[in-house]
Scaffold this motif. Sequence first.
Motif, short mmCIF file in Angstrom:
data_model
loop_
_atom_site.label_atom_id
_atom_site.label_comp_id
_atom_site.label_asym_id
_atom_site.label_seq_id
_atom_site.Cartn_x
_atom_site.Cartn_y
_atom_site.Cartn_z
N THR A 156 0.83 -1.20 0.00
CA THR A 156 0.00 0.00 0.00
C THR A 156 0.87 1.25 0.00
OG1 THR A 156 -1.75 -1.18 1.19
CG2 THR A 156 -1.85 1.23 1.19
N ALA A 157 1.94 1.24 0.77
CA ALA A 157 2.86 2.38 0.78
C ALA A 157 3.50 2.58 -0.58
CB ALA A 157 3.93 2.17 1.85
N THR A 158 3.84 1.49 -1.25
CA THR A 158 4.42 1.59 -2.59
C THR A 158 3.42 2.18 -3.56
OG1 THR A 158 5.80 -0.35 -2.14
CG2 THR A 158 5.56 0.32 -4.44
N LEU A 159 2.18 1.72 -3.49
CA LEU A 159 1.14 2.26 -4.35
C LEU A 159 0.95 3.76 -4.12
CD1 LEU A 159 -1.24 1.87 -6.36
CD2 LEU A 159 -2.66 1.31 -4.36
N ALA A 189 5.24 8.52 1.11
CA ALA A 189 6.20 8.33 0.02
C ALA A 189 7.64 8.52 0.49
CB ALA A 189 5.90 9.29 -1.12
N GLU A 190 7.84 9.38 1.46
CA GLU A 190 9.19 9.67 1.95
C GLU A 190 9.57 8.84 3.17
OE1 GLU A 190 8.87 13.84 2.62
OE2 GLU A 190 8.50 14.29 0.50
N GLY A 191 8.66 7.99 3.63
CA GLY A 191 8.89 7.23 4.84
C GLY A 191 9.77 6.01 4.64
N ASP A 192 10.18 5.43 5.75
CA ASP A 192 11.02 4.23 5.74
C ASP A 192 10.12 3.02 5.97
OD1 ASP A 192 13.11 2.49 5.77
OD2 ASP A 192 13.73 2.94 7.82
N GLN A 206 10.99 5.75 -8.35
CA GLN A 206 10.16 6.94 -8.20
C GLN A 206 10.81 8.14 -8.88
OE1 GLN A 206 9.34 6.20 -3.68
NE2 GLN A 206 8.23 8.02 -4.33
N ALA A 207 12.10 8.30 -8.68
CA ALA A 207 12.80 9.44 -9.27
C ALA A 207 12.69 9.41 -10.79
CB ALA A 207 14.26 9.44 -8.83
#
Length: 227
Positions: A156-159, A189-192, A206-207
């Motif tokens: 979910t975080a990746t999505l 998006a910026e989390g670990d 992402q970049a």
Amino acid sequence: MHVTLAEELMLLSLDDKSGVAKAGTTAGWAVAGGFLADLALAGRVVVDDGRLTVTDRTPTGEPLLDGRLDRLAEWAERKGAGKAKPAEWLAKDQPTAIRDTVQRLCERGLVVEERHRALGLFPVRRYPEADGSVERALRARLAAVVLDGAEPDVRTATLIALLHTARLYKVAFPEQPRKQVEPRFAEIAEGDWAGESVGQAIRNMQAAVAAIAAVTIATTAATTVIT
């Protein structure tokens, strides 16, 4: 039913009734990125220091991903060691990413293909919803994380990171003002939220998506028709 990240992005992007792809070209970059992200999560590819490497060609068991994996491995081999760049692969893959993904959604019975002729001349394909159960569960999952503050799992975080990178806030939350959801998207998006190697691969990918999508967003209308 387990669906890929690319399919989840496509379900969010397709208008349920008309079958038109909202933010079609931009969504196409995110869908192509979804393939790479899934392959990274599956341990098949690594993206490091702007380079893309296939580390395991073992099939995942998902035809949509395995077809990409084979083509990606062959392409990377032709490019030569250390010369395969994520942005180049995304540019190569994006033109067919949406087509292949909606075909898989049709096979699963989640959307249905309708063919029309625009102005009575030009063939147009649209993909309205046939079974909304997967999309409803997907939107509920996103709402729990973005609106209610639940902790996301890795997928979910990746999505959410992919949606944030391509600025597809409206396809995920069409009734919410962007300013209300964007900060939470950015936080996730910026989390670990992934392991070191996978997290690095996703950030590199992402970049690459962000660099391409930024140009697309500036030059493309918000709604396109799949043809």
